[in-house]
Motif scaffolding. Structure first.
Motif, PDB file in Angstrom:
ATOM      1  N   GLN A 287      56.676  37.721  43.181  1.00  0.00           N
ATOM      2  CA  GLN A 287      55.366  37.901  43.781  1.00  0.00           C
ATOM      3  C   GLN A 287      54.477  38.638  42.794  1.00  0.00           C
ATOM      4  O   GLN A 287      54.875  39.652  42.211  1.00  0.00           O
ATOM      5  CB  GLN A 287      55.465  38.698  45.077  1.00  0.00           C
ATOM      6  CG  GLN A 287      54.103  39.077  45.670  1.00  0.00           C
ATOM      7  CD  GLN A 287      54.220  39.941  46.892  1.00  0.00           C
ATOM      8  OE1 GLN A 287      54.221  39.450  48.004  1.00  0.00           O
ATOM      9  NE2 GLN A 287      54.305  41.255  46.694  1.00  0.00           N
TER      10      GLN A 287
ATOM     11  N   ILE B 184      43.015  41.566  47.691  1.00  0.00           N
ATOM     12  CA  ILE B 184      44.326  41.416  47.090  1.00  0.00           C
ATOM     13  C   ILE B 184      44.613  39.908  46.978  1.00  0.00           C
ATOM     14  O   ILE B 184      44.738  39.221  47.994  1.00  0.00           O
ATOM     15  CB  ILE B 184      45.439  42.083  47.908  1.00  0.00           C
ATOM     16  CG1 ILE B 184      45.137  43.573  48.108  1.00  0.00           C
ATOM     17  CG2 ILE B 184      46.797  41.887  47.232  1.00  0.00           C
ATOM     18  CD1 ILE B 184      46.137  44.272  49.038  1.00  0.00           C
TER      19      ILE B 184
ATOM     20  N   GLN C 207      50.583  40.290  42.455  1.00  0.00           N
ATOM     21  CA  GLN C 207      49.394  40.692  43.192  1.00  0.00           C
ATOM     22  C   GLN C 207      48.363  41.294  42.248  1.00  0.00           C
ATOM     23  O   GLN C 207      48.699  42.110  41.381  1.00  0.00           O
ATOM     24  CB  GLN C 207      49.745  41.711  44.281  1.00  0.00           C
ATOM     25  CG  GLN C 207      50.540  41.118  45.437  1.00  0.00           C
ATOM     26  CD  GLN C 207      50.790  42.133  46.528  1.00  0.00           C
ATOM     27  OE1 GLN C 207      51.295  43.217  46.270  1.00  0.00           O
ATOM     28  NE2 GLN C 207      50.449  41.786  47.763  1.00  0.00           N
TER      29      GLN C 207
ATOM     30  N   THR D  64      47.316  37.280  46.084  1.00  0.00           N
ATOM     31  CA  THR D  64      48.774  37.234  45.988  1.00  0.00           C
ATOM     32  C   THR D  64      49.242  35.859  45.553  1.00  0.00           C
ATOM     33  O   THR D  64      48.810  34.841  46.124  1.00  0.00           O
ATOM     34  CB  THR D  64      49.424  37.597  47.339  1.00  0.00           C
ATOM     35  OG1 THR D  64      49.000  38.908  47.723  1.00  0.00           O
ATOM     36  CG2 THR D  64      50.939  37.563  47.243  1.00  0.00           C
TER      37      THR D  64
END
Length: 378
Positions: A310, A373, A312, A375
């Motif tokens: 992941q 944000i 971000q 992602t």
């Protein structure tokens, strides 16, 4: 002055002048004979499929302009076949005429809800059949003409964008050479503006060309095993001077990398450039932009069970409204307009296409108390 080959819509319309193909789908061979008798003088190329499964398998080879589709067939009935055809982006524009002995309003409603464009009841009238086929062909030809015009415009745009690279390359080269030799403070500042603006324009051109390749299906991923932490660190370092000029702290928080990821490094490098550039661009001075990388995040395991990483990008900008979030990744869509900030609406579209080509996902959420944000799930 740019010069291009002589291109007209007529060039693209050439394919429309080829023989019209009609696919007739019916489990009763006699039905084909009846329709053939009604249409033989029209000069159409007629093809026959005796089942729904056979019809779906014939689509690629026949490339029909109109489909005459019986409803009452074993296994896969006409309504199911119609729904399958209309759910395929490549074939959904092909008109489907339902040919049926059913005459209840409920059956007709089901056919239309499945995507059928028209219907005709059995026994088939020759005059009615010919009229309805001609009507559907006019619709198909109008669609093809519009598609040809759009392809021509797209191709011309891509040619122009491609040719912009040559003069822009000269500007970049000369500005870099002058930056190395100039000592005057004001001249140096102006040259830096020219160089930075040229690089931004070059990035826009790259995005346009790559989007064109992806739209046409010509973009081939050159996958190699890449250390995502190392790639993020490299791009972060690349933007340090730009963030410092805006008095923005740019930091990275890297998780422990268990393994390299099989991705196209050049494309992902550009994805990171776009996302970081946006974060810096829309963040106020004295704020913070964070790049956070984590691996096998337990919080994602239920929603993304096959995810490996992941990424971000967290900013402290104005944020994105709920309405904008639904369209922010669409081509030429921009967020809330900001004075003095270049907003073309291509960068996020490019990011989405690259990430989805890697079977990943990108989405945006609010950063509390302020900002956004972005992602990326891989």
């Amino acid at each position: 002055m740019f010069s291009y080959p002589y291109l007209t819509v007529a060039t693209y319309m050439h394919s429309l002048n080829q023989n019209t193909s009609i696919l007739i789908v019916d489990d009763d061979p006699n039905a084909f004979d009846v329709i053939e008798a009604h249409l033989y003088r029209e000069g159409y190329d007629l093809f026959y499929a005796s089942s729904g499964e056979e019809a779906l398998n014939l689509l690629d080879s026949v490339e029909p302009d109109v489909i005459l589709l019986d409803v009452m067939m074993p296994k896969l009935n006409g309504i199911e076949v119609c729904r399958t055809i209309k759910s395929d982006s490549h074939w959904k524009h092909v008109p489907v005429i339902i040919v049926t002995a059913l005459n209840s309003k409920e059956d007709l409603a089901r056919s239309l809800n499945a995507g059928a464009d028209d219907f005709i009841t059995k026994p088939v009238s020759g005059i009615e059949l010919r009229a309805r086929v001609r009507s559907m062909l006019r619709i198909k030809q109008q669609y093809d003409a519009l598609e040809a015009t759009l392809r021509l415009r797209e191709d011309l745009s891509n040619m122009i964008v491609h040719d912009l690279r040559n003069p822009l390359t000269n500007i970049l080269l000369c500005s870099d050479l002058l930056l190395q030799t100039s000592t005057n403070g004001k001249d140096l500042q102006r040259l830096q503006i020219i160089a930075d603006s040229s690089r931004e324009l070059n990035s826009m051109i790259d995005n346009l060309l790559m989007l064109a390749k992806m739209d046409s299906g010509k973009m081939v991923l050159n996958r190699t095993f890449v250390d995502l932490n190392e790639l993020v660190s490299t791009v972060t370092l690349q933007f340090q001077s730009i963030s410092e000029q805006k008095n923005i702290r740019l930091i990275s928080k890297l998780g422990e990398s268990p393994e390299s990821l099989l991705i196209d490094m050049n494309l992902f490098h550009r994805v990171l450039e776009n996302l970081i550039s946006n974060a810096i661009k829309f963040s106020p001075p004295e704020s913070l932009v964070i790049l956070r990388v984590s691996y096998h995040d337990e919080s994602l395991s239920s929603d993304f069970p096959n995810s490996k990483a992941q990424l971000q990008i967290i900013d402290s900008g104005l944020g994105i409204s709920e309405e904008r979030k639904r369209h922010i990744f669409d081509k030429y869509e921009v967020g809330d307009l900001m004075s003095g900030v270049s907003q073309i609406g291509l960068g996020l579209t490019f990011c989405k296409m690259v990430i989805e080509a890697h079977n990943g996902r990108i989405f945006v959420e609010d950063n509390q108390p302020q900002g956004s944000i972005f992602t990326v799930i891989l």
